[in-house]
Design a protein around this motif. Structure first.
Motif, PDB file in Angstrom:
ATOM      1  N   MET A  51       0.831  -1.207   0.000  1.00 19.95           N
ATOM      2  CA  MET A  51       0.000   0.000   0.000  1.00 19.95           C
ATOM      3  C   MET A  51       0.866   1.258   0.000  1.00 19.95           C
ATOM      4  O   MET A  51       0.541   2.255  -0.654  1.00 19.95           O
ATOM      5  N   ILE A  52       2.003   1.205   0.709  1.00 19.18           N
ATOM      6  CA  ILE A  52       2.921   2.350   0.747  1.00 19.18           C
ATOM      7  C   ILE A  52       3.591   2.534  -0.608  1.00 19.18           C
ATOM      8  O   ILE A  52       3.772   3.656  -1.089  1.00 19.18           O
ATOM      9  N   PHE A  53       3.959   1.422  -1.251  1.00 23.32           N
ATOM     10  CA  PHE A  53       4.621   1.491  -2.557  1.00 23.32           C
ATOM     11  C   PHE A  53       3.774   2.236  -3.594  1.00 23.32           C
ATOM     12  O   PHE A  53       4.315   2.851  -4.513  1.00 23.32           O
ATOM     13  N   LYS A  54       2.467   2.173  -3.458  1.00 20.66           N
ATOM     14  CA  LYS A  54       1.571   2.849  -4.411  1.00 20.66           C
ATOM     15  C   LYS A  54       1.774   4.356  -4.422  1.00 20.66           C
ATOM     16  O   LYS A  54       1.412   5.035  -5.376  1.00 20.66           O
ATOM     17  N   HIS A  55       2.329   4.895  -3.332  1.00 20.58           N
ATOM     18  CA  HIS A  55       2.497   6.345  -3.201  1.00 20.58           C
ATOM     19  C   HIS A  55       3.933   6.791  -3.486  1.00 20.58           C
ATOM     20  O   HIS A  55       4.254   7.969  -3.333  1.00 20.58           O
ATOM     21  N   LEU A  56       4.798   5.867  -3.893  1.00 18.34           N
ATOM     22  CA  LEU A  56       6.195   6.190  -4.131  1.00 18.34           C
ATOM     23  C   LEU A  56       6.502   6.289  -5.615  1.00 18.34           C
ATOM     24  O   LEU A  56       5.784   5.753  -6.448  1.00 18.34           O
ATOM     25  N   LYS A  57       7.603   6.976  -5.927  1.00 16.64           N
ATOM     26  CA  LYS A  57       8.065   7.076  -7.308  1.00 16.64           C
ATOM     27  C   LYS A  57       8.749   5.768  -7.700  1.00 16.64           C
ATOM     28  O   LYS A  57       9.193   5.000  -6.854  1.00 16.64           O
ATOM     29  N   GLU A  58       8.855   5.548  -9.002  1.00 11.88           N
ATOM     30  CA  GLU A  58       9.420   4.296  -9.508  1.00 11.88           C
ATOM     31  C   GLU A  58      10.843   4.084  -9.024  1.00 11.88           C
ATOM     32  O   GLU A  58      11.213   2.983  -8.595  1.00 11.88           O
ATOM     33  N   GLU A  59      11.671   5.181  -9.058  1.00 13.93           N
ATOM     34  CA  GLU A  59      13.060   5.034  -8.627  1.00 13.93           C
ATOM     35  C   GLU A  59      13.159   4.767  -7.124  1.00 13.93           C
ATOM     36  O   GLU A  59      14.069   4.062  -6.660  1.00 13.93           O
TER      37      GLU A  59
END
Length: 330
Positions: free
Chosen positions: A21-29
Motif C-alpha cells: 500500500m505504501i509502494f503505491k504512493h512512491l516514485k518508480e526510482e
C-alpha cells in the motif's frame, strides 16, 4: 543507518500487505531503491526493528503537530513526550526534508532568460547555479556561453564539492531578492564529475568536444575521469557485437546512414559488420545518394543513436565497457 536502510527495515516490519500500500504512493526510482535494499537486508535484530519503528512513530507525531500548530507547537508537544534532546532531533530531521531546494525558483525560468541574467557573472557563480539545475536546462546555458568560458565553467562544476549555505543564500538574493530562501544550514553537497557528465551528455556535440579538448589540456586527469563516465558516438566501439546488434534494432535506417557519413572507417566497419549484407549494402547506397550532408545533421543523427544506447544501458539490456575491471562479467 541511512534513511533508505531505515525505510527498508520499517517496510519489512510492516509486512508485505501494508508495504504494498505504501509502494503505491512512491516514485518508480524510490521503489527500485527500496526493493534493492530490502533484498540486501539479511537479518534485523528486534532491538533495531523497535528503534526504527519508534523513530517513525516520533516523526509521524511531529508531522501531525506541525500540521496542527506549526513547528514551535510541535516542538513543545514533543518535548513533553520525549524530552528536549529527542524533540530537537526529530524536528531537525523533519524540517530538513521540508526545506526548499536551493534555486528552486530558477528551475521554472526559461533557459534563455536565465542565460541573459547570469552570463556576465563570475564562472564560479555560474557553476554553482548550474549544479542545482536539471541537466537539460544547464546544457542549454553551457552551450550559449562563449567557448573560452564553457570549459572553465564545466571544470568548476566537476571539482565543486561543498558550498557554504551563506554563499548559496547570497547568490539566491542576487537572482531573486523577493525569495525568502530556506536553505539547509548544513553544508550542501553539489556539483562533482557526475553533474558535469550529465550536462556534457546533453549539450550539442560541438560544445561537448570543445570542453573535453580544453580539459584534456588543462586538467588531463579530470578529463579522463569525465570521459570514462561519458559515451559519445565513436564509443560505439566499446560495445560488443551483440550489444551493437541490439542497438541497431532500435535505430532508424535514415539516421544511421546520416550518422555514418561523419564517422571514421573503424566505426563504420563496426556497424556494417553487424548488419545483414543486404541492409549494409542498402545503407552504403543511401550514404552515396544523399551527397554532402551538413555537420549539424550528422551530429543530430549521431546523438539520436547515442540516446538509444544510453537508454538501453539504463534498462540493463547492454553493457558498456568503459575501462577497468568492474564491468567484466564472467
Amino acid at each position: 543507518m541511512s534513511g533508505v536502510q531505515k525505510a527498508a527495515i520499517l517496510l519489512i516490519a510492516l509486512g508485505p500487505e501494508r508495504s504494498a500500500m505504501i509502494f503505491k504512493h512512491l516514485k518508480e526510482e524510490e521503489i527500485e531503491e527500496l526493493t534493492l535494499e530490502i533484498a540486501n537486508t539479511r537479518s534485523v535484530t528486534p532491538q533495531i526493528k523497535e528503534a526504527v519503528i519508534e523513530e517513525f512513530y516520533q516523526v509521524c507525531l511531529a508531522q501531525q503537530y506541525i500540521a496542527e500548530g506549526g513547528i514551535n507547537y510541535a516542538k513543545e508537544l514533543l518535548e513533553k513526550s520525549f524530552g528536549n534532546e529527542k524533540a530537537v532531533d526529530v524536528i531537525t530531521k523533519l524540517t530538513a526534508s521540508l526545506q526548499v531546494k536551493p534555486f528552486e525558483f530558477v528551475r521554472k525560468t526559461d533557459a534563455t532568460q536565465l542565460f541573459n541574467f547570469i552570463q556576465d557573472e563570475h564562472p564560479q557563480t555560474i557553476a554553482l547555479i548550474l549544479s542545482y539545475l536539471p541537466a537539460s536546462q544547464s546544457a542549454l546555458i553551457v552551450s550559449a556561453l562563449p567557448p573560452d568560458r564553457q570549459a572553465d565553467v564545466a571544470k568548476r562544476i566537476a571539482v565543486m564539492d561543498r558550498t557554504s549555505p551563506d554563499v548559496i543564500k547570497e547568490v539566491e538574493k542576487v537572482l531573486e531578492s523577493k525569495l525568502a530562501s530556506l536553505v539547509n544550514q548544513d553544508y550542501t553537497i553539489i556539483g562533482g564529475v557526475d553533474a558535469v557528465v550529465d550536462i556534457l551528455n546533453t549539450v550539442d556535440r560541438g560544445t561537448e568536444k570543445h570542453i573535453m579538448e580544453t580539459l584534456e589540456i588543462e586538467e588531463p586527469e579530470l578529463a579522463d575521469e569525465i570521459r570514462k563516465k561519458m559515451f559519445v558516438f565513436e564509443d560505439i566501439l566499446l560495445l560488443d557485437d551483440r550489444a551493437i546488434q541490439r542497438v541497431l534494432r532500435d535505430v532508424d535506417n535514415n539516421d544511421l546512414a546520416t550518422a555514418l557519413k561523419g564517422a571514421n572507417e573503424q566505426v563504420q566497419n563496426a556497424i556494417f559488420n553487424n548488419l545483414s549484407k543486404r541492409l549494409a549494402t542498402m545503407i552504403k547506397e543511401d550514404m552515396e545518394f544523399m551527397g554532402p550532408v551538413r555537420m549539424k545533421d550528422v551530429e543530430e543523427a549521431q546523438q539520436k543513436i547515442v540516446s538509444v544506447i544510453r537508454k538501453l544501458e539504463d534498462a540493463g539490456e547492454i553493457v558498456i565497457s568503459r575501462g577497468g575491471g568492474d564491468e567484466i562479467i564472467v
